[in-house]
Design a protein around this motif. Sequence first.
Motif, PDB file in Angstrom:
ATOM      1  N   ARG A 125      44.824  -6.840  38.760  1.00  0.00           N
ATOM      2  CA  ARG A 125      44.382  -8.117  39.334  1.00  0.00           C
ATOM      3  C   ARG A 125      44.143  -9.069  38.179  1.00  0.00           C
ATOM      4  NH1 ARG A 125      39.274  -8.662  37.797  1.00  0.00           N
ATOM      5  NH2 ARG A 125      38.002  -6.797  37.443  1.00  0.00           N
ATOM      6  N   PRO A 126      44.133 -10.374  38.428  1.00  0.00           N
ATOM      7  CA  PRO A 126      43.741 -11.305  37.361  1.00  0.00           C
ATOM      8  C   PRO A 126      42.290 -11.046  36.938  1.00  0.00           C
ATOM      9  CG  PRO A 126      44.828 -12.469  39.150  1.00  0.00           C
ATOM     10  CD  PRO A 126      44.558 -11.080  39.645  1.00  0.00           C
ATOM     11  N   THR A 147      48.016 -12.192  30.943  1.00  0.00           N
ATOM     12  CA  THR A 147      49.054 -11.504  31.723  1.00  0.00           C
ATOM     13  C   THR A 147      48.965  -9.989  31.521  1.00  0.00           C
ATOM     14  OG1 THR A 147      50.522 -13.408  31.512  1.00  0.00           O
ATOM     15  CG2 THR A 147      51.529 -11.306  32.122  1.00  0.00           C
ATOM     16  N   THR A 161      45.952  -8.723  33.293  1.00  0.00           N
ATOM     17  CA  THR A 161      46.168  -8.734  34.741  1.00  0.00           C
ATOM     18  C   THR A 161      46.913  -7.476  35.182  1.00  0.00           C
ATOM     19  OG1 THR A 161      46.199 -11.159  34.843  1.00  0.00           O
ATOM     20  CG2 THR A 161      47.286  -9.974  36.645  1.00  0.00           C
TER      21      THR A 161
END
Length: 305
Positions: free
Chosen positions: A147-148, A139, A142
């Motif tokens: 972005r992931p 998290t 990200t």
Amino acid sequence: MRQSRSIPGVTFGTSAFFLWGLFPAFFGLLAFAQPGEVVAQRILWTLVVVLTVLTASGRLRELRDIGKRVWRLAAVASAAIALNWGVYVYGVTSGHVVECALGYFINPLVTVAFGVVFFRERLARAQWAALALGATAVTVLTIDYGRPPIIALALACSFATYGLVKKVIPLDALRGIAAEGVVAAPFALAFVIALVATGRSEFGSSVGHAGLMMSTGPVTLVPLLLFAVAAQRVPLSTMGLLQYLTPALQMAWGVAVAHEPMPASRWAGFALIWVALAIFTTDALLRARRLRRIPRDVAARTSGT
């Protein structure tokens, strides 16, 4: 006697993970070609090398003894490792070496998560804590990347899938690699032919380019064989510690050589991953120690009766 066997085993294992750690340096040299061509050539030349080794050792006929179920498992393993190779080559050649390293740091945690999902394994509190920290780290990263971390997650999930299949497939290292190559070779060869027909192949553009692509065969096979030898001689707990050498070296390359950006928020995400891995590894070592202690305690009680 066990100690004398473990010393060369650790050497083999360290060598395998060290060579894998140098992969960003090697595959960075292949940036002249698209990742798909590199993966296709790697599949073909690795198959050539492993079939040569099997032929030289008189084991080529063993491939005929592989049953249909095992071939299906080999097909799944082949698809997983091909995806892994493709994502890795793309990551290295597009300037995302650090994210590739992250994928292999995350991999042990993904493997544990797969065990819960697919095999209904029960986890201890420490393992749940490690998974929670890993999820928190993803998290944080990200948010940092905006972005992931797709490259890292794709590498971790594809290699965890490959590991799960290798866990159940009844083939040794050489036959396993050969079977995976045989399944993938028709697709790889068709792709190479299509590139040549459309004038987009880099293989024949120069002797140097051809040589580098051909060298992907031995470069792939040598650390795999070193790893196979080490796995037979070294306890799993030791191999679990050695595996972190690879992403550590890859991360060092990305930061120190490729000069990829590492803002404080990214370091924070990696720190969470490292804490999670420390908890996970410590728990694994303690469990292994307790399991080794049980036979000794049983033997002591038996001898005392």
